[in-house]
Motif scaffolding. Structure first.
Motif, PDB file in Angstrom:
ATOM      1  N   LEU A 166      71.062   0.964  46.730  1.00 10.89           N
ATOM      2  CA  LEU A 166      71.104  -0.219  45.868  1.00 10.89           C
ATOM      3  C   LEU A 166      71.270  -1.513  46.668  1.00 10.89           C
ATOM      4  O   LEU A 166      70.718  -2.554  46.304  1.00 10.89           O
ATOM      5  CB  LEU A 166      72.237  -0.075  44.855  1.00 10.89           C
ATOM      6  CG  LEU A 166      72.313  -1.087  43.734  1.00 10.89           C
ATOM      7  CD1 LEU A 166      71.035  -1.066  42.907  1.00 10.89           C
ATOM      8  CD2 LEU A 166      73.505  -0.793  42.849  1.00 10.89           C
ATOM      9  N   HIS A 167      71.985  -1.445  47.773  1.00 13.34           N
ATOM     10  CA  HIS A 167      72.234  -2.637  48.596  1.00 13.34           C
ATOM     11  C   HIS A 167      70.928  -3.236  49.135  1.00 13.34           C
ATOM     12  O   HIS A 167      70.859  -4.434  49.400  1.00 13.34           O
ATOM     13  CB  HIS A 167      73.185  -2.300  49.744  1.00 13.34           C
ATOM     14  CG  HIS A 167      72.672  -1.248  50.658  1.00 13.34           C
ATOM     15  ND1 HIS A 167      72.587   0.085  50.277  1.00 13.34           N
ATOM     16  CD2 HIS A 167      72.208  -1.314  51.919  1.00 13.34           C
ATOM     17  CE1 HIS A 167      72.101   0.793  51.285  1.00 13.34           C
ATOM     18  NE2 HIS A 167      71.858  -0.035  52.292  1.00 13.34           N
ATOM     19  N   ARG A 168      69.888  -2.428  49.297  1.00 16.47           N
ATOM     20  CA  ARG A 168      68.603  -2.935  49.806  1.00 16.47           C
ATOM     21  C   ARG A 168      67.826  -3.701  48.737  1.00 16.47           C
ATOM     22  O   ARG A 168      66.880  -4.414  49.045  1.00 16.47           O
ATOM     23  CB  ARG A 168      67.768  -1.775  50.328  1.00 16.47           C
ATOM     24  CG  ARG A 168      68.360  -1.147  51.583  1.00 16.47           C
ATOM     25  CD  ARG A 168      67.393  -0.143  52.193  1.00 16.47           C
ATOM     26  NE  ARG A 168      67.091   0.951  51.286  1.00 16.47           N
ATOM     27  CZ  ARG A 168      67.652   2.162  51.356  1.00 16.47           C
ATOM     28  NH1 ARG A 168      68.525   2.423  52.288  1.00 16.47           N
ATOM     29  NH2 ARG A 168      67.311   3.099  50.497  1.00 16.47           N
ATOM     30  N   LEU A 169      68.220  -3.547  47.466  1.00 13.90           N
ATOM     31  CA  LEU A 169      67.494  -4.187  46.372  1.00 13.90           C
ATOM     32  C   LEU A 169      68.173  -5.454  45.854  1.00 13.90           C
ATOM     33  O   LEU A 169      67.615  -6.140  45.012  1.00 13.90           O
ATOM     34  CB  LEU A 169      67.341  -3.184  45.217  1.00 13.90           C
ATOM     35  CG  LEU A 169      66.649  -1.874  45.568  1.00 13.90           C
ATOM     36  CD1 LEU A 169      66.704  -0.919  44.391  1.00 13.90           C
ATOM     37  CD2 LEU A 169      65.210  -2.120  46.011  1.00 13.90           C
ATOM     38  N   ILE A 170      69.369  -5.738  46.350  1.00 13.84           N
ATOM     39  CA  ILE A 170      70.125  -6.899  45.858  1.00 13.84           C
ATOM     40  C   ILE A 170      69.555  -8.164  46.477  1.00 13.84           C
ATOM     41  O   ILE A 170      69.504  -8.314  47.691  1.00 13.84           O
ATOM     42  CB  ILE A 170      71.626  -6.748  46.178  1.00 13.84           C
ATOM     43  CG1 ILE A 170      72.187  -5.535  45.440  1.00 13.84           C
ATOM     44  CG2 ILE A 170      72.391  -8.017  45.822  1.00 13.84           C
ATOM     45  CD1 ILE A 170      73.616  -5.188  45.816  1.00 13.84           C
ATOM     46  N   ASP A 171      69.092  -9.073  45.610  1.00 16.80           N
ATOM     47  CA  ASP A 171      68.547 -10.356  46.056  1.00 16.80           C
ATOM     48  C   ASP A 171      69.707 -11.343  46.155  1.00 16.80           C
ATOM     49  O   ASP A 171      70.372 -11.633  45.167  1.00 16.80           O
ATOM     50  CB  ASP A 171      67.505 -10.842  45.044  1.00 16.80           C
ATOM     51  CG  ASP A 171      66.787 -12.096  45.502  1.00 16.80           C
ATOM     52  OD1 ASP A 171      66.857 -12.420  46.709  1.00 16.80           O
ATOM     53  OD2 ASP A 171      66.166 -12.754  44.652  1.00 16.80           O
ATOM     54  N   HIS A 172      69.956 -11.846  47.357  1.00 15.43           N
ATOM     55  CA  HIS A 172      71.111 -12.723  47.575  1.00 15.43           C
ATOM     56  C   HIS A 172      70.763 -13.792  48.602  1.00 15.43           C
ATOM     57  O   HIS A 172      69.765 -13.702  49.317  1.00 15.43           O
ATOM     58  CB  HIS A 172      72.306 -11.899  48.064  1.00 15.43           C
ATOM     59  CG  HIS A 172      72.047 -11.235  49.372  1.00 15.43           C
ATOM     60  ND1 HIS A 172      72.258 -11.849  50.574  1.00 15.43           N
ATOM     61  CD2 HIS A 172      71.542 -10.006  49.660  1.00 15.43           C
ATOM     62  CE1 HIS A 172      71.924 -11.039  51.557  1.00 15.43           C
ATOM     63  NE2 HIS A 172      71.476  -9.914  51.024  1.00 15.43           N
ATOM     64  N   ARG A 173      71.615 -14.797  48.678  1.00 20.29           N
ATOM     65  CA  ARG A 173      71.450 -15.863  49.667  1.00 20.29           C
ATOM     66  C   ARG A 173      72.687 -15.974  50.564  1.00 20.29           C
ATOM     67  O   ARG A 173      72.858 -16.947  51.272  1.00 20.29           O
ATOM     68  CB  ARG A 173      71.191 -17.185  48.954  1.00 20.29           C
ATOM     69  CG  ARG A 173      69.820 -17.229  48.336  1.00 20.29           C
ATOM     70  CD  ARG A 173      69.564 -18.576  47.674  1.00 20.29           C
ATOM     71  NE  ARG A 173      68.201 -18.723  47.218  1.00 20.29           N
ATOM     72  CZ  ARG A 173      67.660 -18.101  46.187  1.00 20.29           C
ATOM     73  NH1 ARG A 173      68.349 -17.231  45.514  1.00 20.29           N
ATOM     74  NH2 ARG A 173      66.408 -18.329  45.842  1.00 20.29           N
ATOM     75  N   ASP A 174      73.520 -14.969  50.536  1.00 22.91           N
ATOM     76  CA  ASP A 174      74.741 -14.959  51.333  1.00 22.91           C
ATOM     77  C   ASP A 174      74.429 -14.386  52.717  1.00 22.91           C
ATOM     78  O   ASP A 174      74.118 -13.205  52.858  1.00 22.91           O
ATOM     79  CB  ASP A 174      75.808 -14.107  50.642  1.00 22.91           C
ATOM     80  CG  ASP A 174      77.156 -14.154  51.336  1.00 22.91           C
ATOM     81  OD1 ASP A 174      77.247 -14.708  52.450  1.00 22.91           O
ATOM     82  OD2 ASP A 174      78.119 -13.637  50.757  1.00 22.91           O
ATOM     83  N   ALA A 175      74.531 -15.219  53.740  1.00 24.40           N
ATOM     84  CA  ALA A 175      74.184 -14.797  55.099  1.00 24.40           C
ATOM     85  C   ALA A 175      75.145 -13.736  55.639  1.00 24.40           C
ATOM     86  O   ALA A 175      74.800 -12.986  56.549  1.00 24.40           O
ATOM     87  CB  ALA A 175      74.180 -16.007  56.030  1.00 24.40           C
ATOM     88  N   LYS A 176      76.339 -13.656  55.071  1.00 21.61           N
ATOM     89  CA  LYS A 176      77.326 -12.687  55.553  1.00 21.61           C
ATOM     90  C   LYS A 176      77.168 -11.306  54.918  1.00 21.61           C
ATOM     91  O   LYS A 176      77.709 -10.331  55.423  1.00 21.61           O
ATOM     92  CB  LYS A 176      78.737 -13.206  55.284  1.00 21.61           C
ATOM     93  CG  LYS A 176      79.067 -14.469  56.039  1.00 21.61           C
ATOM     94  CD  LYS A 176      80.454 -14.945  55.696  1.00 21.61           C
ATOM     95  CE  LYS A 176      80.739 -16.275  56.386  1.00 21.61           C
ATOM     96  NZ  LYS A 176      82.042 -16.806  56.019  1.00 21.61           N
TER      97      LYS A 176
END
Length: 142
Positions: A14-24
Motif C-alpha cells: 500500500l505504501h507504494r500507492l500513496i500519493d504524497h508530497r512529503d519528502a521525508k
C-alpha cells in the motif's frame, strides 16, 4: 493498533500507492521496512508512518459506505485475516511475547505475581482491621 494495520498495509504494498508530497515519507517507509525485517523488538516496537494505517482504515470505511455494513465487515475481516489466522493457529499460552502489546504482556505477567481484590466501600470498612492500610492523621504529629 496502528502497528498491526501498518504492517498489513505495508505487506500488501500500500505504501507504494500513496500519493504524497512529503519528502521525508519515503525514508520513513524504508525505516519501517527495516524495523519489520529486523523484528528485534517485535511488531509493537516499530514506529510506522501514520499514513499507512490511516489509509487502511479509510479503505475499510469506503467499503462500508459504498457496499454497506455487511460487505464492509467482510472486507475488514479479510484485511485483518493475516493477524487473526496467526492468533487462531496458536494457543494463548504459546503466543510469542513479541506479538503481544507490551502492556498486555506486562498485565499477564503481573497477573501471575500479584493478586488484587476489589471491595465495595461497605465491605472494606467491615474488613479494615484485616488489611494493613495507611491512615492519614492530619492533626496528629506523632
Amino acid at each position: 493498533c496502528n502497528e498491526a494495520l501498518a504492517c498489513i498495509g505495508f505487506m500488501k504494498g500500500l505504501h507504494r500507492l500513496i500519493d504524497h508530497r512529503d519528502a521525508k515519507l519515503p525514508g520513513r517507509f524504508s525505516a519501517f521496512e527495516f524495523e519489520l525485517k529486523d523484528n528485534v523488538r517485535g511488531l509493537w516496537g516499530t514506529d510506522p508512518p501514520k499514513v499507512i494505517p490511516d489509509v487502511v482504515e479509510a479503505l475499510i470505511g469506503a467499503v462500508h459506505i459504498d457496499l454497506g455494513f455487511n460487505e464492509g465487515q467482510r472486507a475488514a475481516l479479510h484485511v485483518i485475516k493475516p493477524m487473526t489466522s496467526t492468533i487462531s493457529r496458536t494457543t494463548f499460552a504459546s503466543i510469542d511475547a513479541r506479538f503481544l502489546h507490551p502492556k498486555q504482556h506486562l498485565f499477564e505477567m503481573a497477573g501471575t505475581l500479584v493478586s488484587v481484590k476489589a471491595y465495595t466501600e461497605e465491605v472494606f470498612l467491615r474488613l479494615q482491621n484485616v488489611f494493613p492500610h495507611w491512615k492519614c492523621n492530619m492533626g496528629n504529629n506523632s
